[in-house]
Design a protein around this motif. Structure first.
Motif, PDB file in Angstrom:
ATOM      1  N   ALA A 210      34.598  54.056  44.551  1.00 18.07           N
ATOM      2  CA  ALA A 210      33.230  53.792  44.465  1.00 18.07           C
ATOM      3  C   ALA A 210      32.455  54.335  43.286  1.00 18.07           C
ATOM      4  N   SER A 211      32.879  55.388  43.065  1.00 16.18           N
ATOM      5  CA  SER A 211      32.372  56.003  41.756  1.00 16.18           C
ATOM      6  C   SER A 211      32.511  55.347  40.426  1.00 16.18           C
ATOM      7  N   ALA A 212      33.711  54.641  40.083  1.00 14.87           N
ATOM      8  CA  ALA A 212      34.124  53.787  39.184  1.00 14.87           C
ATOM      9  C   ALA A 212      33.498  52.336  39.215  1.00 14.87           C
ATOM     10  N   GLY A 213      33.362  51.852  40.381  1.00 15.17           N
ATOM     11  CA  GLY A 213      32.835  50.471  40.522  1.00 15.17           C
ATOM     12  C   GLY A 213      31.205  50.518  40.380  1.00 15.17           C
ATOM     13  N   TRP A 214      30.473  51.839  40.808  1.00 18.24           N
ATOM     14  CA  TRP A 214      28.985  51.724  40.662  1.00 18.24           C
ATOM     15  C   TRP A 214      28.446  51.369  39.041  1.00 18.24           C
ATOM     16  N   PHE A 215      29.635  51.479  38.167  1.00 14.59           N
ATOM     17  CA  PHE A 215      29.081  50.985  36.556  1.00 14.59           C
ATOM     18  C   PHE A 215      29.608  49.801  36.150  1.00 14.59           C
ATOM     19  N   PHE A 216      30.147  48.832  37.137  1.00 18.79           N
ATOM     20  CA  PHE A 216      30.765  47.765  36.808  1.00 18.79           C
ATOM     21  C   PHE A 216      29.637  46.556  36.482  1.00 18.79           C
ATOM     22  N   LYS A 217      29.916  45.716  35.360  1.00 14.54           N
ATOM     23  CA  LYS A 217      28.783  44.902  34.921  1.00 14.54           C
ATOM     24  C   LYS A 217      29.703  43.794  34.252  1.00 14.54           C
ATOM     25  N   ASP A 218      29.484  42.508  34.469  1.00 11.47           N
ATOM     26  CA  ASP A 218      30.169  41.226  33.907  1.00 11.47           C
ATOM     27  C   ASP A 218      29.373  41.065  32.679  1.00 11.47           C
ATOM     28  N   PRO A 219      30.085  40.378  31.564  1.00  7.44           N
ATOM     29  CA  PRO A 219      29.395  39.925  30.524  1.00  7.44           C
ATOM     30  C   PRO A 219      28.955  38.601  30.901  1.00  7.44           C
ATOM     31  N   PRO A 220      27.947  38.016  30.046  1.00  4.59           N
ATOM     32  CA  PRO A 220      27.607  36.433  30.304  1.00  4.59           C
ATOM     33  C   PRO A 220      28.533  35.635  30.082  1.00  4.59           C
ATOM     34  N   LYS A 221      28.489  34.374  30.644  1.00  4.36           N
ATOM     35  CA  LYS A 221      29.567  33.364  30.619  1.00  4.36           C
ATOM     36  C   LYS A 221      29.617  33.019  29.149  1.00  4.36           C
ATOM     37  N   ASN A 222      30.810  32.751  28.943  1.00  9.30           N
ATOM     38  CA  ASN A 222      31.194  32.384  27.797  1.00  9.30           C
ATOM     39  C   ASN A 222      31.374  33.255  26.564  1.00  9.30           C
ATOM     40  N   TRP A 223      30.844  34.879  26.737  1.00 13.94           N
ATOM     41  CA  TRP A 223      30.552  35.654  25.904  1.00 13.94           C
ATOM     42  C   TRP A 223      31.756  35.904  24.894  1.00 13.94           C
TER      43      TRP A 223
END
Length: 462
Positions: A210-223
């Motif tokens: 849970a601690s690791a996942g809290w900071f997850f973020k995807d880049p924009p499509k095609n980045w």
């Protein structure tokens, strides 16, 4: 090749290559994340370590679970098979939800952390084996599948230009994160403390994931990273070599388009074979070693070394595949995996401990290396935008391989003994190497099929 400027004020622009593939360039990783993108290697790596014990350390608790709950050995192996089934089954629907935006990466990790905890809770207090099948097999398996799919595809999105080594490193956490728990369950788990130990382990892993996942973020499509020009040859020799050996997909394939290509289903079947061998080794190396007369501590050491090499091999093989090509590396790994099964059998039969440890480590290397190879190869073949779903389709072969490697493996051992089972596993590994020869990127013609222009345009004529 064309360039299309984004609307005024946007800090990026979109470019197209000769195949029409779109690249979104101009944004730095810090512009999107507020921190460098290497953190999206470190955090998924930690998350993967948090789910690894459920697969790789589970059989180390076999004796205690048998004595505590009076479950048969058959139930233990089928519990692992059911866990693997659900871990693989969730990949495709999770990918669809992730890419539609209905399941953010952070939420997927939170659900995965909860599933991991419920699995250990059910092993500790299950009043009947059916509860363990639901709690550990289904809930923990689905939780691990959510974490696995999110972590592996996340790193490929942030490193589209050189994904092999990074994907391998993250994937490696799925193996060597289990090493402390192999020793813990083998040396300290007994009837007097198993409930406290299992619940404590589940609570710790809940917090880690849970601690690791809290900071997850995807880049924009095609980045695409702003320092790498997708339309020209890079000055960095590592990037230049990686893109030459593993060129980007000719376009961003949707799941429906990918499913219509024969190569996706060839990959599915190849992963089915190789993952089945890997799970067979995880499930039966410990009991085989004990039957051959090796002490329980020695067998636990062998299993730990297998897990360490399994995890390390995932990172190393990713780096190797960046240099020499994903398909060539996969052929080599399949040959190693098949040979290692024969080696484990021979070393156990001869009761040669050093040979047994070496073959165990080699088997771990081959069994671990296949997963990052297929994860990176799926993105190479079909693009990054829909990789969670496309890889979910390929990875769904583990639905079958888990049951074959663990549950059906027990049936084969009972019918043919260990000798027949390990020989069969080795033969399947060699067959997989032959199958891997035919894996080629869809939509890209072979170099020898490209005919030179009989009337090239001269610069002098322009």
């Amino acid at each position: 090749m064309t360039t299309t400027d984004a609307p005024a004020g946007a800090p990026y622009r979109e470019v197209r290559d000769r195949n029409g593939r779109v690249y979104r360039i101009g944004e730095r990783d810090r512009d999107i994340l507020g921190r460098p993108r290497w953190t999206m290697v470190l955090l998924p790596w930690v998350g993967m370590m948090g789910i690894s014990s459920s697969e790789y350390a589970f059989t180390s608790a076999e004796d205690t679970l048998h004595d505590a709950h009076l479950w048969s050995s058959g139930h233990i192996f089928w519990l692992l098979g059911v866990w693997v089934f659900f871990q693989a089954a969730v990949g495709f629907p999770a990918g669809k939800l992730r890419e539609s935006g209905r399941l953010p990466a952070r939420n997927a990790m939170m659900l995965g952390a909860l599933g991991t905890f419920l699995g250990y809770l059910s092993l500790a207090f299950a009043p009947h084996v059916a509860v363990a099948y639901i709690g550990f097999g289904a809930f923990s398996g689905m939780g691990a599948g959510l974490v696995y799919a999110t972590c592996v595809n996340m790193v490929g999105k942030w490193y589209p230009e050189r994904k092999g080594g990074k994907t391998g490193l993250v994937n490696g956490g799925f193996a060597y994160g289990s090493v402390p728990f192999v020793f813990l369950f083998t040396a300290y788990l007994d009837l007097s403390n198993y409930q406290v130990v299992l619940v404590s382990v589940g609570a710790v892993l809940l917090m880690v994931v849970a601690s690791a996942g809290w900071f997850f973020k995807d880049p924009p499509k095609n980045w695409w990273p702003e320092h790498v020009d997708p339309l020209s040859v890079s000055d960095d020799p590592r990037i230049r070599r990686a893109l030459a050996k593993n060129p980007p997909a000719v376009k961003q394939y949707t799941p429906a388009e990918a499913a219509r290509t024969p190569v996706l289903w060839m990959m599915w079947f190849c992963l089915l074979c190789t993952a089945g061998i890997n799970i067979f080794g995880i499930a039966f190396q410990v009991p085989f070693g004990k039957d051959m007369g090796f002490a329980g501590g020695i067998v636990a050491t062998a299993m730990s070394l297998k897990a360490i090499v399994n995890g390390t091999g995932r990172g190393v093989i990713g780096w190797i595949s960046d240099r020499y090509g994903r398909r060539n590396t996969l052929i080599f790994v399949c040959l190693v995996l098949g040979s290692a099964q024969i080696g484990v059998l021979v070393s156990g039969t001869l009761q040669s401990l050093p040979f047994f440890l070496i073959c165990s480590m080699v088997s771990g290397f081959g069994g671990g290396a296949i997963f990052p190879l297929f994860a990176a190869m799926t993105a190479d073949f079909f693009g990054e935008n829909n990789n969670a779903t496309n890889y979910g389709m390929v990875y769904s072969s583990k639905l079958v391989s888990g049951l074959v490697g663990s549950g059906l493996g027990a049936v084969v051992v009972g019918a043919w003994d260990y000798r027949g089972a390990f020989v069969l596993a080795g033969g399947i590994g060699f067959f997989s190497a032959v199958l891997a020869v035919f894996l080629r990127q869809p939509g890209r013609p072979a170099a020898r099929a490209i005919q030179p222009n009989p009337r090239p345009i001269s610069r002098e004529a322009m």
